[in-house]
Design a protein around this motif. Structure first.
Motif, mmCIF file in Angstrom:
data_model
loop_
_atom_site.group_PDB
_atom_site.id
_atom_site.type_symbol
_atom_site.label_atom_id
_atom_site.label_comp_id
_atom_site.label_asym_id
_atom_site.label_seq_id
_atom_site.Cartn_x
_atom_site.Cartn_y
_atom_site.Cartn_z
ATOM 1 N N LYS A 260 102.306 42.245 53.634
ATOM 2 C CA LYS A 260 101.413 42.998 53.679
ATOM 3 C C LYS A 260 100.004 42.914 52.582
ATOM 4 O O LYS A 260 99.099 42.944 52.956
ATOM 5 N N ALA A 261 100.590 42.532 51.505
ATOM 6 C CA ALA A 261 99.529 42.453 50.360
ATOM 7 C C ALA A 261 98.661 41.354 50.571
ATOM 8 O O ALA A 261 97.704 41.230 50.253
ATOM 9 N N VAL A 262 99.662 40.155 51.086
ATOM 10 C CA VAL A 262 98.632 38.911 51.192
ATOM 11 C C VAL A 262 97.930 38.991 52.560
ATOM 12 O O VAL A 262 96.886 38.546 52.595
ATOM 13 N N ILE A 263 98.204 39.598 53.491
ATOM 14 C CA ILE A 263 97.559 39.778 54.824
ATOM 15 C C ILE A 263 96.354 40.467 54.780
ATOM 16 O O ILE A 263 95.219 40.432 55.120
ATOM 17 N N ASP A 264 96.636 41.647 53.965
ATOM 18 C CA ASP A 264 95.363 42.658 53.581
ATOM 19 C C ASP A 264 94.184 41.831 53.203
ATOM 20 O O ASP A 264 93.222 42.051 53.357
ATOM 21 N N PHE A 265 94.448 41.064 51.888
ATOM 22 C CA PHE A 265 93.527 40.211 51.276
ATOM 23 C C PHE A 265 93.021 39.015 52.190
ATOM 24 O O PHE A 265 91.920 39.017 52.233
ATOM 25 N N ALA A 266 93.764 38.513 52.917
ATOM 26 C CA ALA A 266 93.477 37.345 53.975
ATOM 27 C C ALA A 266 92.746 37.875 55.052
ATOM 28 O O ALA A 266 91.621 37.300 55.357
ATOM 29 N N GLU A 267 92.962 38.903 55.459
ATOM 30 C CA GLU A 267 91.857 39.446 56.336
ATOM 31 C C GLU A 267 90.518 39.765 56.201
ATOM 32 O O GLU A 267 89.506 39.677 56.880
ATOM 33 N N LYS A 268 90.549 40.340 54.843
ATOM 34 C CA LYS A 268 89.174 40.515 54.253
ATOM 35 C C LYS A 268 88.620 39.239 53.837
ATOM 36 O O LYS A 268 87.333 39.143 54.042
ATOM 37 N N ASP A 269 89.160 38.373 53.314
ATOM 38 C CA ASP A 269 88.623 37.369 52.896
ATOM 39 C C ASP A 269 88.175 36.310 54.104
ATOM 40 O O ASP A 269 87.081 35.768 54.057
ATOM 41 N N GLY A 270 89.000 36.226 55.182
ATOM 42 C CA GLY A 270 88.583 35.533 56.265
ATOM 43 C C GLY A 270 88.549 33.853 56.135
ATOM 44 O O GLY A 270 88.144 33.303 56.962
ATOM 45 N N ASN A 271 89.006 33.533 54.770
ATOM 46 C CA ASN A 271 88.988 31.953 54.523
ATOM 47 C C ASN A 271 90.003 31.554 53.884
ATOM 48 O O ASN A 271 90.427 30.461 53.004
ATOM 49 N N THR A 272 91.383 32.371 54.099
ATOM 50 C CA THR A 272 92.494 31.977 53.587
ATOM 51 C C THR A 272 93.805 31.809 54.690
ATOM 52 O O THR A 272 93.730 32.443 55.510
ATOM 53 N N LEU A 273 94.295 30.574 54.485
ATOM 54 C CA LEU A 273 95.644 30.302 55.246
ATOM 55 C C LEU A 273 96.763 30.894 54.509
ATOM 56 O O LEU A 273 97.022 30.523 53.536
ATOM 57 N N VAL A 274 97.469 31.646 55.386
ATOM 58 C CA VAL A 274 98.747 32.265 55.062
ATOM 59 C C VAL A 274 99.849 31.749 55.694
ATOM 60 O O VAL A 274 100.027 31.482 56.991
ATOM 61 N N ILE A 275 100.842 30.982 55.093
ATOM 62 C CA ILE A 275 102.083 30.523 55.735
ATOM 63 C C ILE A 275 103.250 31.409 55.295
ATOM 64 O O ILE A 275 103.499 31.560 54.172
ATOM 65 N N ILE A 276 103.912 31.602 56.227
ATOM 66 C CA ILE A 276 105.327 32.666 55.959
ATOM 67 C C ILE A 276 106.467 32.000 56.619
ATOM 68 O O ILE A 276 106.555 31.676 57.802
ATOM 69 N N THR A 277 107.408 31.707 55.936
ATOM 70 C CA THR A 277 108.367 31.059 56.281
ATOM 71 C C THR A 277 109.968 31.062 55.548
ATOM 72 O O THR A 277 109.860 32.194 54.374
ATOM 73 N N THR A 278 110.707 30.220 55.572
ATOM 74 C CA THR A 278 112.042 30.408 54.549
ATOM 75 C C THR A 278 112.051 28.870 54.438
ATOM 76 O O THR A 278 111.795 27.752 55.126
ATOM 77 N N ASP A 279 113.080 28.547 53.300
ATOM 78 C CA ASP A 279 113.224 27.012 53.095
ATOM 79 C C ASP A 279 114.770 26.767 53.944
ATOM 80 O O ASP A 279 114.861 25.535 53.836
ATOM 81 N N HIS A 280 115.335 27.592 54.037
ATOM 82 C CA HIS A 280 116.742 27.440 54.891
ATOM 83 C C HIS A 280 117.190 28.529 55.222
ATOM 84 O O HIS A 280 117.050 29.750 54.745
ATOM 85 N N GLY A 281 118.178 28.462 56.226
ATOM 86 C CA GLY A 281 118.854 29.656 56.517
ATOM 87 C C GLY A 281 120.259 29.858 55.458
ATOM 88 O O GLY A 281 120.409 28.920 54.544
#
Length: 425
Positions: A260-281
């Motif tokens: 949420k903290a990251v997306i709140d920033f990215a939505e306002k910024d409009g120029n940020t790529l956010v990648i959300i994942t895991t490294d493994h199960g």
């Protein structure tokens, strides 16, 4: 953003818990429900195995090549792969990492440095200063503090000499000098599990992952050349290794607050790529069919602490009733006498000690998770990493580059391309 060791079942159960108990979808699921994120599956293998460890996994993202388990951006024949945060630093960007485990741990290190052994955390602490990363926050005081290092080297003084401000507790996040790079080391070892932190006042001087994430973004967001940030929910992995359901769900939800903290920033910024994942199960936990499956799963809301806390506070002089009372106080269910005595036998040395990657005190995690399973309908396939394909989501400019199925190494080149950084190092 990397929720370390997050099986798909972990993502599912965190959202189920959030809906059933908290009355809302998780931030991650909302990205899907609102059609804001692109989505894929990712193959997480390393050079040496279909099942990766965190060092090789982070190196796939960080160095762009698969390496053997246990190494950081060093290939099977000694090849040195330049880590991506160094590439971005060379192009003038600010770079940082925040984590809920030690900042020198495998996942942040894989984006930052080269090392033949992930276990070289004292040396990794020194390497970060050498490369001048702008914001590094997490645990790991034992790798910086002269009183705790075997070589008695004061690594904090190395950072201070390079102009770093040193943060030691949560309140320090409110007084950051934006003109100086930041080293925030908030505890020895990893930061506390989220559920233990929320019920233990003395642990609340440590920041949450979301608080560290916001502070890191604020510190770097105004830099004219832009910035890169890795956010790791490291204790999701540790709790999966322990088959500790309360720890797992609440640390996944803490990671979700960081989303949420990251997306709140990215939505306002409009120029940020956010990648959300895991490294493994890890441990592939999931809910099990049964007449009372929903009710049993929802009973996890009654758990006050992690199994680590609960099991650490059982002593070999407990009698059967004392142990049953302690379990009921913390988990709101009653063990049978047979179960209680089985658990007590472990503390009396009559049961074989359990091993496990982060089971330093050899606590009976597996035994206890099996007792919980009968009451909460959550099962686990193991206490270790798994090779299943994992969830990968992207938001913002560059997310159109995501293909439905990716190799972990593909992310390295996608990040460079999205940031218009040529791979000519």
């Amino acid at each position: 953003m990397i929720s370390d060791g997050m099986s798909n079942g972990t993502l599912s159960m965190a959202n189920l818990y959030s809906k059933n108990i908290l009355g809302r979808e998780t931030n991650w699921m909302n990205l899907y429900l609102e059609n804001k994120a692109s989505r894929a599956l990712m193959d997480t293998a390393s050079a040496s195995s279909i099942v990766t460890d965190s060092a090789a996994a982070s190196s796939s993202f960080g160095g762009g090549f698969r390496v053997n388990n246990g190494s950081l951006n060093v290939g099977p024949n000694g090849e040195q792969h330049l880590p991506i945060w160094q590439k971005f630093k060379k192009k003038g960007k600010k770079a940082g990492c925040v984590t809920s485990v030690t900042i020198t741990h495998a996942t942040p290190a894989g984006f930052c440095i080269n090392s033949e052994k992930r276990s070289a955390e004292p040396e990794i602490a020194e390497m970060y200063a050498q490369f001048g990363f702008d914001v590094m926050m997490g645990g790991g005081d034992e790798f910086f503090n002269a009183d705790k290092r075997k070589d008695k080297k004061d690594v904090y003084s190395t950072y201070k000499a390079k102009g770093y401000q040193i943060l030691k507790n949560r309140s320090d996040l409110k007084n950051i000098d934006k003109t100086k790079p930041v080293l925030g080391i908030f505890t020895t070892g990893a930061l506390p599990y989220s559920i233990d932190r929320s019920h233990t006042p003395e642990l609340q001087n440590t920041p949450t992952l979301a608080e560290m994430t916001k502070a890191a973004i604020d510190q770097m967001k105004d830099h004219k050349e832009g910035f890169v940030l890795q956010v790791e929910g490291g204790k999701v992995d540790w709790s999966a290794h322990a088959n500790d359901i309360a720890a797992l769900i609440h640390d996944q939800l803490a990671f979700d607050e960081a989303i949420k903290a990251v997306i709140d920033f990215a939505e306002k910024d409009g120029n940020t790529l956010v990648i959300i994942t895991t490294d493994h199960g890890n441990a592939n936990p999931g809910t099990i069919y049964g007449n009372s499956a929903t009710q049993n799963f929802n009973s996890i809301a009654n758990y006050k602490f992690t199994n680590e806390y609960l099991l650490n506070n059982i002593h070999n002089d407990f009698n059967t009733q004392q142990l049953k009372d302690w379990v009921f106080e913390n988990n709101q269910f009653s063990l049978s006498d047979e179960e209680a005595n089985h658990l007590l036998n472990f503390y009396k040395g009559l049961e074989k000690e359990e091993e496990g990657l982060y089971n330093y005190k050899k606590l009976p995690y597996k035994i206890y998770s099996e007792f919980q399973k009968k009451r909460n309908n959550v099962g686990w396939i193991s206490m270790d990493h798994s090779g299943d394909y994992v969830e990968l989501a992207m938001y913002g400019p560059g997310s159109d580059q995501l293909k439905p199925f990716m190799k972990n190494t593909d992310l390295h080149y996608l990040m460079l391309k999205a940031a218009e950084v040529e791979n000519n190092f």
